[in-house]
Design a protein around this motif. Sequence first.
Motif, mmCIF file in Angstrom:
data_model
loop_
_atom_site.group_PDB
_atom_site.id
_atom_site.type_symbol
_atom_site.label_atom_id
_atom_site.label_comp_id
_atom_site.label_asym_id
_atom_site.label_seq_id
_atom_site.Cartn_x
_atom_site.Cartn_y
_atom_site.Cartn_z
ATOM 1 N N MET A 66 25.979 2.596 48.198
ATOM 2 C CA MET A 66 26.613 1.303 48.336
ATOM 3 C C MET A 66 27.999 1.485 47.150
ATOM 4 S SD MET A 66 25.213 -2.733 47.980
ATOM 5 C CE MET A 66 24.410 -2.280 49.350
ATOM 6 N N ASP A 67 29.025 1.102 47.624
ATOM 7 C CA ASP A 67 30.227 1.087 46.425
ATOM 8 C C ASP A 67 30.226 0.089 45.841
ATOM 9 O OD1 ASP A 67 31.473 -1.061 48.069
ATOM 10 O OD2 ASP A 67 32.414 0.559 49.394
ATOM 11 N N ARG A 68 30.892 0.011 44.897
ATOM 12 C CA ARG A 68 30.954 -1.180 43.686
ATOM 13 C C ARG A 68 31.560 -2.431 44.254
ATOM 14 N NH1 ARG A 68 29.738 -0.185 38.750
ATOM 15 N NH2 ARG A 68 29.522 2.027 37.746
ATOM 16 N N GLU A 69 32.528 -2.189 45.221
ATOM 17 C CA GLU A 69 32.989 -3.466 45.728
ATOM 18 C C GLU A 69 31.944 -4.240 46.391
ATOM 19 O OE1 GLU A 69 36.777 -4.560 48.754
ATOM 20 O OE2 GLU A 69 36.596 -2.541 48.028
ATOM 21 N N ALA A 70 31.206 -3.240 47.266
ATOM 22 C CA ALA A 70 30.123 -4.164 48.137
ATOM 23 C C ALA A 70 29.079 -4.849 47.258
ATOM 24 C CB ALA A 70 29.563 -2.979 49.048
ATOM 25 N N ILE A 71 29.062 -4.387 46.286
ATOM 26 C CA ILE A 71 28.061 -5.177 45.208
ATOM 27 C C ILE A 71 28.714 -6.037 44.313
ATOM 28 C CG2 ILE A 71 26.097 -3.211 45.912
ATOM 29 C CD1 ILE A 71 26.609 -2.220 43.013
ATOM 30 N N GLY A 72 30.139 -5.945 44.235
ATOM 31 C CA GLY A 72 30.704 -6.926 43.346
ATOM 32 C C GLY A 72 30.270 -8.497 43.242
ATOM 33 N N PRO A 73 30.917 -8.967 42.596
ATOM 34 C CA PRO A 73 30.369 -10.821 42.565
ATOM 35 C C PRO A 73 31.115 -11.433 43.809
ATOM 36 C CG PRO A 73 32.159 -10.075 40.969
ATOM 37 C CD PRO A 73 31.681 -8.752 41.523
ATOM 38 N N VAL A 74 30.672 -12.247 44.227
ATOM 39 C CA VAL A 74 30.898 -13.272 45.525
ATOM 40 C C VAL A 74 31.805 -14.338 44.835
ATOM 41 C CG1 VAL A 74 30.561 -14.693 47.217
ATOM 42 C CG2 VAL A 74 29.474 -12.120 47.053
ATOM 43 N N GLN A 75 32.826 -14.787 44.846
ATOM 44 C CA GLN A 75 33.652 -15.809 44.432
ATOM 45 C C GLN A 75 34.068 -16.609 45.569
ATOM 46 O OE1 GLN A 75 36.357 -13.428 41.748
ATOM 47 N NE2 GLN A 75 35.314 -14.086 40.255
ATOM 48 N N LYS A 76 34.020 -18.010 45.482
ATOM 49 C CA LYS A 76 34.387 -18.950 46.384
ATOM 50 C C LYS A 76 34.812 -20.329 45.804
ATOM 51 C CE LYS A 76 31.239 -17.366 50.314
ATOM 52 N NZ LYS A 76 30.173 -17.672 51.063
ATOM 53 N N VAL A 77 35.879 -20.721 46.282
ATOM 54 C CA VAL A 77 36.371 -21.920 45.822
ATOM 55 C C VAL A 77 36.676 -23.076 46.895
ATOM 56 C CG1 VAL A 77 38.524 -23.506 44.651
ATOM 57 C CG2 VAL A 77 37.697 -20.931 44.046
ATOM 58 N N TYR A 78 35.795 -24.333 46.758
ATOM 59 C CA TYR A 78 35.892 -25.495 47.620
ATOM 60 C C TYR A 78 36.727 -26.633 47.217
ATOM 61 C CZ TYR A 78 32.164 -22.576 49.687
ATOM 62 O OH TYR A 78 31.245 -21.584 50.313
ATOM 63 N N THR A 79 37.346 -27.327 47.961
ATOM 64 C CA THR A 79 37.817 -28.575 47.395
ATOM 65 C C THR A 79 37.233 -29.774 48.236
ATOM 66 O OG1 THR A 79 39.952 -27.593 46.822
ATOM 67 C CG2 THR A 79 39.885 -30.016 47.200
ATOM 68 N N ARG A 80 36.569 -30.864 47.545
ATOM 69 C CA ARG A 80 36.030 -31.588 48.293
ATOM 70 C C ARG A 80 37.005 -33.065 48.000
ATOM 71 N NH1 ARG A 80 34.005 -36.204 50.397
ATOM 72 N NH2 ARG A 80 31.827 -36.181 51.249
ATOM 73 N N ARG A 81 37.629 -33.831 49.074
ATOM 74 C CA ARG A 81 38.005 -35.037 48.527
ATOM 75 C C ARG A 81 36.796 -36.201 48.587
ATOM 76 N NH1 ARG A 81 42.813 -37.483 46.707
ATOM 77 N NH2 ARG A 81 42.993 -39.534 47.540
ATOM 78 N N ILE A 82 36.853 -36.838 47.523
ATOM 79 C CA ILE A 82 35.990 -37.997 47.358
ATOM 80 C C ILE A 82 36.955 -39.280 47.679
ATOM 81 C CG2 ILE A 82 34.255 -39.233 46.013
ATOM 82 C CD1 ILE A 82 33.520 -36.513 44.934
ATOM 83 N N GLU A 83 36.516 -40.109 48.509
ATOM 84 C CA GLU A 83 37.093 -41.365 48.655
ATOM 85 C C GLU A 83 36.350 -42.650 47.724
ATOM 86 O OE1 GLU A 83 39.947 -41.457 49.900
ATOM 87 O OE2 GLU A 83 39.653 -39.848 51.217
ATOM 88 N N ALA A 84 37.208 -43.575 47.543
ATOM 89 C CA ALA A 84 36.616 -44.605 46.558
ATOM 90 C C ALA A 84 35.432 -45.500 47.328
ATOM 91 C CB ALA A 84 37.636 -45.960 46.515
ATOM 92 N N ALA A 85 35.277 -45.283 48.698
ATOM 93 C CA ALA A 85 34.118 -45.851 49.410
ATOM 94 C C ALA A 85 32.747 -44.857 49.082
ATOM 95 C CB ALA A 85 34.522 -45.897 50.790
ATOM 96 N N GLU A 86 33.123 -43.804 48.619
ATOM 97 C CA GLU A 86 31.756 -42.951 48.524
ATOM 98 C C GLU A 86 31.229 -43.147 47.017
ATOM 99 O OE1 GLU A 86 32.228 -39.003 50.848
ATOM 100 O OE2 GLU A 86 34.206 -39.305 49.891
ATOM 101 N N GLN A 87 31.738 -44.105 46.154
ATOM 102 C CA GLN A 87 31.196 -44.071 44.954
ATOM 103 C C GLN A 87 29.884 -44.707 45.042
ATOM 104 O OE1 GLN A 87 33.723 -45.890 41.767
ATOM 105 N NE2 GLN A 87 32.043 -47.365 41.348
#
Length: 432
Positions: free
Chosen positions: A1-22
């Motif tokens: 297994m190469d180093r790239e295959a076992i390297g870190p997994v990085q993800k970024v998510y954006t979540r919009r939170i509305e005032a009604a969800e307070q």
Amino acid sequence: MDREAIGPVQKVYTRRIEAAEQGSYIEVPFDMVPEAERLHVSISVGTAQGRTAVIDLGVRDAVRLRGWSGGARREFQIGRERATPGYTPGPLDAGGWAVLLGAYRVPQEGCDVSVSITIERERPRWLKGDLHMHSVHSDGSYTLEENAAIMAELGCDFLAMTDHNTTSQNAAYPRDAAVVMIPGMEFTTNFGHSNMLGVEVPIDDFRSVDQAGVNDKLRTARERGAMIVLNHPHCDYCPWEWEFSDDFRIVEIWNGPWHEANRRTLDWWDEQLRKGRRIVAVGGSDMHRPDPYRKHAHPTTWVYGRSRTVDGILEGIDAGHVVLSWAPDGPFVSLACGDRIVGDAVADDSGRPPVILTAERLREGDAIRLISDRGVEREIAVSAADGGSAVLEWHERGRQYIRAEIWRKFEEVDRVLLAAVTNPIYFEPQEV
């Protein structure tokens, strides 16, 4: 297994939170990958100028809540053995996880929350640390936190706190230490010392006054899963005067600054290797308090471990995948024979590939020695043209083992001292 295959997994998510969800709890799902070693999560909250939002933070795994810090933190990490306060360390089982966002206070126009997730996978690599030091839990002057902070500042990965005949330090290890803290105890008798590593309470009572008692304590520690290391056996002040039994597979050949007692243990180790005993050599600073000569991670024990965990490091030591250097930034030397490394055994047949020595962080004048059961096979002086590194090939057969040393002239003490040493690669005779 190469180093790239076992390297870190990085993800970024954006979540919009509305005032009604307070007042609600929002999940941002993600998949935990197999063989994860560490999870790091951070969030940032974006609002309109002049507005503020308070978003709480936590996480769950596929079964239960694994941590909650409310609005007190914007990031956390969870590992198998350590975690940010408020979060529970332990297995990072593959499956559906979720970052938890608590919408505690949301402005009228809402807010955007960016969730950054990094998952570090388990991967074999060289890790460095110190297997022998003390704290205020016995006769040392450093707290556990101070030892951990010093080791982290040195760029080390692990330490073992081996206080004398006590295990209270193991229960008090700081949860958020940046280094892996291996449970330990130095079994200290009037006629010799040995470390018991990897188990929080290896024995219930240290008191031993005869060989039978010592044997009983060592047997109990092994039955509980502890790794036994024979410490500084040829020390001038506290040598090992009990039996040198075959039970000792791991020996501290390098204790603190290089000195004549270490040289005696190095010679003894070579003698045992020539007799066919496969003893793993390790080192330890035996650090107690500030000292002009004895320092943390001097020497440094390098371990090729499958993961940056207690189990991964101790498994690497048990396999003999160990190299010693005089300091964390000192020279590093390794041996490989095909896909085998120090501590491994290879068939000594006609198809065996050469042994490759690789050395880094060398200085002009360093002496590299290849040593077998027949003595010094080759010695090379490092020149300025080598640029601080060296690669050598060794083809000879008919040996029991081969190992490497680097010797250096240290101007501050005007002496030539050991600067690095490897455990052997062993050769097994070709079957007829």
